[in-house]
Design an enzyme around this catalytic site. Structure first.
Site, PDB file in Angstrom:
ATOM      1  N   PRO A   2       0.839  -1.211   0.000  1.00 47.29           N
ATOM      2  CA  PRO A   2       0.000   0.000   0.000  1.00 47.29           C
ATOM      3  C   PRO A   2       0.866   1.249   0.000  1.00 47.29           C
ATOM      4  CG  PRO A   2      -0.661  -1.538   1.741  1.00 47.29           C
ATOM      5  CD  PRO A   2       0.634  -2.027   1.182  1.00 47.29           C
ATOM      6  N   GLU A   3       0.632   2.132  -0.965  1.00 44.65           N
ATOM      7  CA  GLU A   3       1.384   3.382  -1.073  1.00 44.65           C
ATOM      8  C   GLU A   3       0.520   4.534  -0.553  1.00 44.65           C
ATOM      9  OE1 GLU A   3       4.458   3.756  -1.939  1.00 44.65           O
ATOM     10  OE2 GLU A   3       4.979   1.856  -2.878  1.00 44.65           O
TER      11      GLU A   3
END
Ligand SMILES: [Zn+2]
Length: 276
Positions: A2-3
């Site tokens: 997850p960014e």
């Protein structure tokens, strides 16, 4: 992984709904990356404040009726996701943090357990303060402009792509977004950071902001099993210009997209559209 856009989409998906909730109980599963550092049973009755994001961290502020303040810093690690609902299925083997409130249950599902939930008296003190201390500016911070980026890159021989990825100048330009922003700005990712001119820094800042804004609007990206706290999937990966497109024709000039390794990370770029 997850960014920043996925973490922001996650925040938007439950932040308003959990604000003002009263904590009934907190349950921990297997150990996460770091210990919580607080007796979670003592959180009964605390009230949840406005959920904030800093980089890829979420800050869940908590306050007790006697005015005592604190909160939990949450990181989704490599594979984590948060759910928030009144009706969640019974906790499974990958659910390692659960906060039951009168507005619903917040649950961290994290198969690889690189995620974290850490207590602090505020997001600027204790362990959260240490974890957030080295972060660069937020991508939408007014202080981030071409002049600031140019100044911070001065004299640095590391490639511009790696300078972006490091996160100490600006957070959020993870691998996909750094590749995409450099393509849109027409900058060769291998160019030494200190040689990016001020006008090109201005363009690059605008493109980092625009690619992140687009990813947030599209609901986050990167990981195919990424879900926000409603369970909706992100779609940004469908729209990339260079990332994941090795040997496919550039969408602008038709030249095959190249893939190189920079610091163990794959970089995708167009050898014609992106210049040194
Ligand atoms: Zn091209």
């Amino acid at each position: 992984m997850p960014e920043l856009p996925e973490v922001e989409v996650t925040r938007q998906s439950f932040g308003d709904r959990i604000e003002g909730a009263s904590v009934r109980s907190v349950h921990m599963g297997k150990p996460l990356r770091w210990p919580v550092g607080y007796d979670v049973d003592a959180l009964h009755g605390w009230q949840v404040g406005k959920v904030l994001r800093r980089g890829k961290y979420l800050w869940l502020p908590l306050a007790r009726s006697d005015g005592t303040q604190g909160g939990l810093l949450i990181h989704l690690g490599m594979s984590g996701s948060l759910s928030f609902s009144h009706r969640l299925p019974p906790a499974g083997v990958h659910d390692h943090f659960e906060m039951v409130t009168d507005k619903g249950t917040l649950r961290l599902t994290d198969p690889r357990r690189f995620g974290a939930v850490v207590w602090g008296p505020s997001m600027h003190e204790g362990v959260p303060g240490k974890l957030l201390a080295g972060l660069g500016l937020e991508p939408f911070d007014e202080a981030l402009d071409g002049a600031y980026l140019h100044e911070r890159l001065r004299g640095r021989s590391v490639a511009i792509k790696q300078a972006l990825l490091a996160g100490d100048i600006v957070v959020g330009a993870g691998n996909i977004y750094a590749c995409e922003a450099l393509f849109r700005a027409g900058i060769d990712p291998r160019l030494p950071a200190g040689r990016v001119s001020k006008p090109r820094c201005e363009k690059l800042v605008r493109e980092v902001q625009s690619v992140l804004q687009q990813a947030i609007a599209l609901g986050g990206s990167s990981l195919k099993d990424f879900k926000d706290a409603h369970g909706a999937q992100g779609h940004f990966q469908l729209a990339t210009q260079v990332y994941g497109r090795e040997a496919l024709p550039c969408r602008v000039c038709g030249t095959p997209i190249r893939r190189v390794l920079q610091g163990q990370r794959a970089t995708f770029y167009c050898p014609i559209c992106q210049k040194r």
